[in-house]
Scaffold this active site. Structure first.
Site, PDB file in Angstrom:
ATOM      1  N   ASP A  43     -13.030  -6.140   8.503  1.00  0.00           N
ATOM      2  CA  ASP A  43     -13.112  -7.104   9.365  1.00  0.00           C
ATOM      3  C   ASP A  43     -13.965  -7.206   9.692  1.00  0.00           C
ATOM      4  O   ASP A  43     -14.712  -8.283   9.504  1.00  0.00           O
ATOM      5  CB  ASP A  43     -11.432  -7.087  10.216  1.00  0.00           C
ATOM      6  CG  ASP A  43     -11.672  -5.624  11.060  1.00  0.00           C
ATOM      7  OD1 ASP A  43     -11.080  -5.945  12.184  1.00  0.00           O
ATOM      8  OD2 ASP A  43     -12.648  -4.690  10.804  1.00  0.00           O
ATOM      9  N   ASN A  94      -4.483   3.731  -1.761  1.00  0.00           N
ATOM     10  CA  ASN A  94      -3.940   2.881  -0.642  1.00  0.00           C
ATOM     11  C   ASN A  94      -5.095   2.877   0.460  1.00  0.00           C
ATOM     12  O   ASN A  94      -5.733   3.873   0.647  1.00  0.00           O
ATOM     13  CB  ASN A  94      -3.031   4.147   0.559  1.00  0.00           C
ATOM     14  CG  ASN A  94      -3.062   3.831   2.151  1.00  0.00           C
ATOM     15  OD1 ASN A  94      -2.366   2.353   1.756  1.00  0.00           O
ATOM     16  ND2 ASN A  94      -2.673   4.643   2.712  1.00  0.00           N
ATOM     17  N   ASP A 109      -2.453  -8.851  10.456  1.00  0.00           N
ATOM     18  CA  ASP A 109      -1.774  -7.072   9.943  1.00  0.00           C
ATOM     19  C   ASP A 109       0.069  -6.902  10.289  1.00  0.00           C
ATOM     20  O   ASP A 109       1.050  -7.731  10.875  1.00  0.00           O
ATOM     21  CB  ASP A 109      -1.793  -6.746  11.597  1.00  0.00           C
ATOM     22  CG  ASP A 109      -3.268  -6.387  11.388  1.00  0.00           C
ATOM     23  OD1 ASP A 109      -4.364  -6.160  11.943  1.00  0.00           O
ATOM     24  OD2 ASP A 109      -4.395  -6.060  10.324  1.00  0.00           O
ATOM     25  N   ASN A 161       1.015  -1.110   0.056  1.00  0.00           N
ATOM     26  CA  ASN A 161      -0.053   0.249   0.013  1.00  0.00           C
ATOM     27  C   ASN A 161       0.448   1.055   0.181  1.00  0.00           C
ATOM     28  O   ASN A 161       0.352   2.781  -0.207  1.00  0.00           O
ATOM     29  CB  ASN A 161      -1.390  -0.508   0.976  1.00  0.00           C
ATOM     30  CG  ASN A 161      -2.189  -0.893   0.916  1.00  0.00           C
ATOM     31  OD1 ASN A 161      -2.186  -1.216  -0.032  1.00  0.00           O
ATOM     32  ND2 ASN A 161      -3.203  -0.504   2.303  1.00  0.00           N
ATOM     33  N   ARG A 207      -6.014  -5.812   0.647  1.00  0.00           N
ATOM     34  CA  ARG A 207      -5.983  -6.800   0.484  1.00  0.00           C
ATOM     35  C   ARG A 207      -6.808  -8.340   1.116  1.00  0.00           C
ATOM     36  O   ARG A 207      -6.557  -8.741   1.234  1.00  0.00           O
ATOM     37  CB  ARG A 207      -5.546  -7.137   2.581  1.00  0.00           C
ATOM     38  CG  ARG A 207      -6.491  -6.546   3.845  1.00  0.00           C
ATOM     39  CD  ARG A 207      -6.468  -6.929   4.873  1.00  0.00           C
ATOM     40  NE  ARG A 207      -6.804  -6.039   6.185  1.00  0.00           N
ATOM     41  CZ  ARG A 207      -6.944  -6.371   7.448  1.00  0.00           C
ATOM     42  NH1 ARG A 207      -5.525  -6.868   7.419  1.00  0.00           N
ATOM     43  NH2 ARG A 207      -7.760  -6.211   8.283  1.00  0.00           N
ATOM     44  N   ARG A 215     -16.158   2.009  14.689  1.00  0.00           N
ATOM     45  CA  ARG A 215     -15.901   1.108  14.380  1.00  0.00           C
ATOM     46  C   ARG A 215     -17.836   0.817  14.139  1.00  0.00           C
ATOM     47  O   ARG A 215     -18.642  -0.178  14.095  1.00  0.00           O
ATOM     48  CB  ARG A 215     -15.034  -0.512  15.508  1.00  0.00           C
ATOM     49  CG  ARG A 215     -13.920  -0.459  14.035  1.00  0.00           C
ATOM     50  CD  ARG A 215     -12.663  -0.832  14.962  1.00  0.00           C
ATOM     51  NE  ARG A 215     -12.514  -2.539  15.032  1.00  0.00           N
ATOM     52  CZ  ARG A 215     -11.689  -3.179  14.344  1.00  0.00           C
ATOM     53  NH1 ARG A 215     -12.325  -1.932  12.594  1.00  0.00           N
ATOM     54  NH2 ARG A 215     -12.206  -3.912  13.865  1.00  0.00           N
TER      55      ARG A 215
END
Lengths: 330, 330
Positions: free
Chosen positions: B244, B128, B149, B99, B133, B292
């Protein structure tokens, strides 16, 4: 041939052809039907006894379990444990397997001290056999069985958690006491706990059995147990031992996977020193462990192979009892 | 009708009957064949992408995994971690998602310091993005992905064990970092770690997500990720976060079960303080956790419901590192 057929009187030939075609169609439909029966019930693990549950079965019988506790010469412990286990969440019924031949059960006293949270059934036995607890009791209504030795106290927290784990692994024996077998260069197996090192096995340890004296398993396995070779019953009767090893062989053979799932107990206690009877349990006999190694080898002969498989999975309850038992240094 | 048929010229009628019978047989055989195709592969959990593996696929691709590590502005940590991860047992290949836009990869240096145990592929990105991923990389040959990570060090023992656990739960995200969501009376969800108490939940704790920054999951989920609503990609790009959480929603929705299985790590370390770059990772941003929680609620809107389910299963390795870590006082 069909030329020939068509020359015969129409009605007879037509019937024969129709019958032939119909039979072919029926045979193929039967084949198709048989194949659909092989389609899986995706939810369940590989289950014993592909019997279809009647839709009228009560919800409680699916979400609860039956405690089966065999007892011999330790009625004081039995009654202490009954007071504890009668109130475990999700318990449906208790079946006490009464191996005190010729002795009255404590049923009268039990009733006089009612009411109780769940029904208790005292199954009077005619012969004092270790495998009496592995009968397919008609009083058993639940899919799940919790089997406990009559000197073992497991906390309600542990049992509630282990039951929830069993519901996720219904084809396995989910319990608190792991054991293993060892292969040796001679080909003779040995039975052991964790004083034994598996040869050539470097990383951590593993188990291949979960003992049924403190475990949940599917009631269908009791039905399966009734259909084992006679030599299995003879072995258990000869040793008054190894019924649990035999059950692990049965389950492993049935699933093709490790028979057990080990749940690490937070609070498990053996009360045998607390008994007034002075009777201290079969596992104190000098020959006890040697018998169990003997049983492993006999069962390998009877079942024509070693079905037990190893696992190194140890399950604990997230955040219990220590709320931060999952934390790490990161 | 058969009377009528038999009156016609024998050859023509015979052929028609034969064709009819043959067609019926063929149709029924096709039906039977289709039903056999529905028979399960008993070994697998409910798998993403029911694509059939070509029989020529190498054994290694089934018993090994691909490490996917995205990296931004921490090349010193990346190289340190590559030296560690390149030698993990069962590793097939490493894919580095680069990235650092416009910057040369360390591929030359990597090659000059060869040979290496496994191939490493540097995937140069044009923008970026956090979700880079989660592409379905053509270099990916294995069923299993290990995603890490670029500042997280997990021991080889932990990884080998967690990989074996993933092989038993291939439809789940099997990893080392559990998180949960909380329902509140207002209906608004909150995201949290374990400083948060689930309301009304007394016994221990639970998790509803396993973060993919240190976890194994099935490569088919990368394929599934490409087919999500655009609003999911927009959300991840807007926050540079929550990829995630989105993966956990995807998996939970797919399986109808808890998305993750938590394996308690023995040795997991965060190396971010060791970097020379001074760059300390996204989770230090003030708004990180609030984002989040925001993502959880947005995803519930996008997916029209909350698919995440709770689990309290914590898996450890039997007898490791402490050979007697399963013993109890009994």
């Amino acid at each position: 041939r069909y030329f020939h057929f068509c020359k015969l009187p129409g009605r007879v030939m037509g019937i024969r052809l129709l019958r032939f075609t119909s039979m072919v169609i029926i045979v193929l439909l039967l084949v198709a039907g048989a194949l659909t029966a092989l389609l899986p019930n995706i939810k369940d693990d590989k289950m014993p006894n592909l019997r279809r549950e009647p839709k009228t079965q009560s919800q409680s019988a699916l979400d609860s379990f039956t405690l089966i506790m065999q007892t011999y010469n330790r009625t004081d412990l039995l009654l202490k444990l009954l007071n504890h286990y009668q109130a475990i969440p999700h318990l449906h019924k208790i079946i006490v397997v009464w191996n005190n031949i010729g002795e009255k059960t404590p049923e009268e006293m039990w009733n006089s001290l009612g009411p109780h949270p769940v029904p208790v059934v005292f199954k009077v036995q005619t012969v004092n056999r270790m495998r009496n607890r592995l009968q397919n009791f008609p009083e058993l209504e639940t899919k799940a069985v919790l089997m406990m030795d009559d000197d073992t106290l497991v906390s309600a927290h542990d049992l509630a958690f282990a039951f929830s784990v069993w519901q996720q692994f219904p084809g396995h024996i989910v319990g608190f006491v792991p054991r293993k077998h060892i292969s040796t260069p001679s080909g003779v197996y040995s039975y052991g706990s964790f004083e034994l090192q598996s040869p050539g096995f470097g990383n951590g340890d593993h188990y291949s059995m979960v003992l049924i004296g403190a475990a949940f398993f599917h009631s269908g396995y009791l039905e399966d147990f009734q259909r084992q070779p006679e030599s299995v019953y003879a072995l258990i009767d000869e040793t008054q031992n190894c019924d649990d090893i035999a059950m692990n062989f049965l389950v492993a053979k049935h699933t093709g996977k490790p028979s057990g799932v080990f749940v690490k107990p937070v609070d498990i206690r053996n009360l045998e020193k607390d008994t007034n009877s002075g009777y201290s349990g079969m596992w104190h006999r000098a020959e006890h462990l040697l018998q169990r190694s003997y049983c492993v080898n006999k069962l390998v002969n009877i079942y024509d192979g070693m079905p037990l498989k190893y696992s190194n999975i140890m399950i604990s309850q997230f955040g219990f009892p220590n709320y931060a038992n999952h934390k790490n240094k990161m």
